[in-house]
Design a protein around this motif. Sequence first.
Motif, short mmCIF file in Angstrom:
data_model
loop_
_atom_site.label_atom_id
_atom_site.label_comp_id
_atom_site.label_asym_id
_atom_site.label_seq_id
_atom_site.Cartn_x
_atom_site.Cartn_y
_atom_site.Cartn_z
N MET A 198 3.58 22.77 14.03
CA MET A 198 4.89 22.25 13.65
C MET A 198 5.96 23.12 14.30
N VAL A 199 7.03 22.49 14.76
CA VAL A 199 8.18 23.20 15.30
C VAL A 199 9.41 22.73 14.54
N LEU A 200 10.10 23.68 13.92
CA LEU A 200 11.23 23.36 13.05
C LEU A 200 12.49 24.08 13.51
N ALA A 201 13.59 23.38 13.45
CA ALA A 201 14.90 24.01 13.61
C ALA A 201 15.39 24.37 12.21
N ILE A 202 15.53 25.65 11.96
CA ILE A 202 15.98 26.17 10.67
C ILE A 202 17.47 26.49 10.81
N GLU A 203 18.32 25.90 9.95
CA GLU A 203 19.76 26.10 10.16
C GLU A 203 20.57 26.14 8.86
N PRO A 204 20.62 27.32 8.24
CA PRO A 204 21.48 27.47 7.06
C PRO A 204 22.96 27.43 7.44
N MET A 205 23.75 26.91 6.52
CA MET A 205 25.20 26.93 6.66
C MET A 205 25.79 27.10 5.27
N ALA A 206 26.90 27.82 5.18
CA ALA A 206 27.48 28.13 3.88
C ALA A 206 28.95 28.46 4.05
N THR A 207 29.65 28.50 2.91
CA THR A 207 31.07 28.85 2.92
C THR A 207 31.32 29.99 1.94
N LEU A 208 32.51 30.56 2.04
CA LEU A 208 32.97 31.55 1.07
C LEU A 208 33.60 30.87 -0.15
N GLY A 209 33.40 29.58 -0.28
CA GLY A 209 33.95 28.83 -1.41
C GLY A 209 33.16 29.03 -2.68
N ARG A 210 33.54 28.30 -3.70
CA ARG A 210 32.92 28.47 -5.01
C ARG A 210 32.00 27.33 -5.41
N ARG A 211 31.94 26.28 -4.59
CA ARG A 211 31.14 25.12 -4.97
C ARG A 211 30.22 24.70 -3.83
N LYS A 212 28.95 24.41 -4.17
CA LYS A 212 28.02 23.86 -3.19
C LYS A 212 28.51 22.47 -2.75
N ASN A 213 28.24 22.15 -1.49
CA ASN A 213 28.49 20.79 -0.99
C ASN A 213 29.92 20.31 -1.19
N PHE A 214 30.88 21.24 -1.19
CA PHE A 214 32.28 20.86 -1.39
C PHE A 214 32.92 20.71 -0.01
N TYR A 215 32.69 19.55 0.59
CA TYR A 215 33.14 19.33 1.96
C TYR A 215 33.61 17.88 2.14
N ARG A 216 34.23 17.64 3.27
CA ARG A 216 34.61 16.29 3.66
C ARG A 216 34.50 16.18 5.17
N LYS A 217 34.49 14.95 5.66
CA LYS A 217 34.39 14.71 7.10
C LYS A 217 35.76 14.29 7.62
N LEU A 218 36.15 14.83 8.76
CA LEU A 218 37.45 14.50 9.35
C LEU A 218 37.43 13.10 9.96
N LYS A 219 38.61 12.63 10.34
CA LYS A 219 38.75 11.28 10.88
C LYS A 219 38.02 11.10 12.20
N ASP A 220 37.67 12.21 12.87
CA ASP A 220 36.92 12.07 14.12
C ASP A 220 35.50 11.58 13.89
N GLY A 221 35.10 11.51 12.60
CA GLY A 221 33.79 10.99 12.25
C GLY A 221 32.66 11.99 12.37
N TRP A 222 32.98 13.24 12.76
CA TRP A 222 31.95 14.25 12.99
C TRP A 222 32.21 15.55 12.26
N THR A 223 33.40 16.13 12.45
CA THR A 223 33.67 17.48 11.97
C THR A 223 33.63 17.54 10.45
N VAL A 224 32.75 18.41 9.92
CA VAL A 224 32.61 18.60 8.48
C VAL A 224 33.37 19.86 8.08
N VAL A 225 34.32 19.73 7.14
CA VAL A 225 35.17 20.86 6.76
C VAL A 225 35.07 21.13 5.26
N SER A 226 35.34 22.36 4.88
CA SER A 226 35.38 22.74 3.48
C SER A 226 36.62 22.13 2.81
#
Length: 253
Positions: A198-226
């Motif tokens: 098996m070959v896996l791409a492992i990719e954690p991402m996190a913020t300095l915020g206080r809530r998990k999954n507290f994000y939105r997507k910009l109007k460009d349809g791609w960029t995910v922001v806190s």
Amino acid sequence: MIELKTKEEIEKLRYSNRIVAEILQFLKEETKPGMTGVDIDEIARRECERRGVKPAFLGLYGFPAAVCVSINEEIVHGVPKKNRVLKEGDIVSLDFGVVVDGWYGDAAISFVLGDKISDRKKRLLEGVEKALMAGIEKCVPGNNVKDIAAAIEGTLEAYRLAPICDYGGHGIGRKPHEEPHVSNCVANAEDVLLRPGMVLAIEPMATLGRRKNFYRKLKDGWTVVSKEKALAAHFEHSVAITENGPDILSKLD
């Protein structure tokens, strides 16, 4: 279906991922205050052309650039922009891939522009990179994808960071995204046994915020922001699972 790779195929993936690592390192060295994401993208395209390889992300699912450039509160999939000028102290996350003879490489790095880095930014970058390595340590036969998720999530929380659970890693090989999905949180993790090949791409991402999954997507349809405009970071390696343990394909010697 999960595709197991032969030793020969893993070496082809190592070659693709080695090129990814080299270009990412070059992009990090070349990125300076006063540049834009478009400048970084142009360098990435030029480096691909110089090496005779294809940028994997350009046109993938309609993505408009060769490299994802996410800045500060941008978490992942950042579309390079002309109107956002980089400045000293910005956190820059670069997610990049290539395809060579039909085999994909994929990795990501985050770094702070300039020499001065605050304790909070240092905690963010160190925590996410440590989470990556903790997840990779679990990439051994007999473990489960859930073990990877638990290691990542536990490390992020130990650093007082908010994990992004809805995005994560994936299998990689002849396609840029293969089964299984590799979540950064246990609650979202698939119940999949890890096997040699098996070959896996492992990719954690996190913020300095206080809530998990507290994000939105910009109007460009791609960029995910806190949503909190909290600073974010993202690290990634492509890893082969072997009988002798994890083999990081996207690292420089």
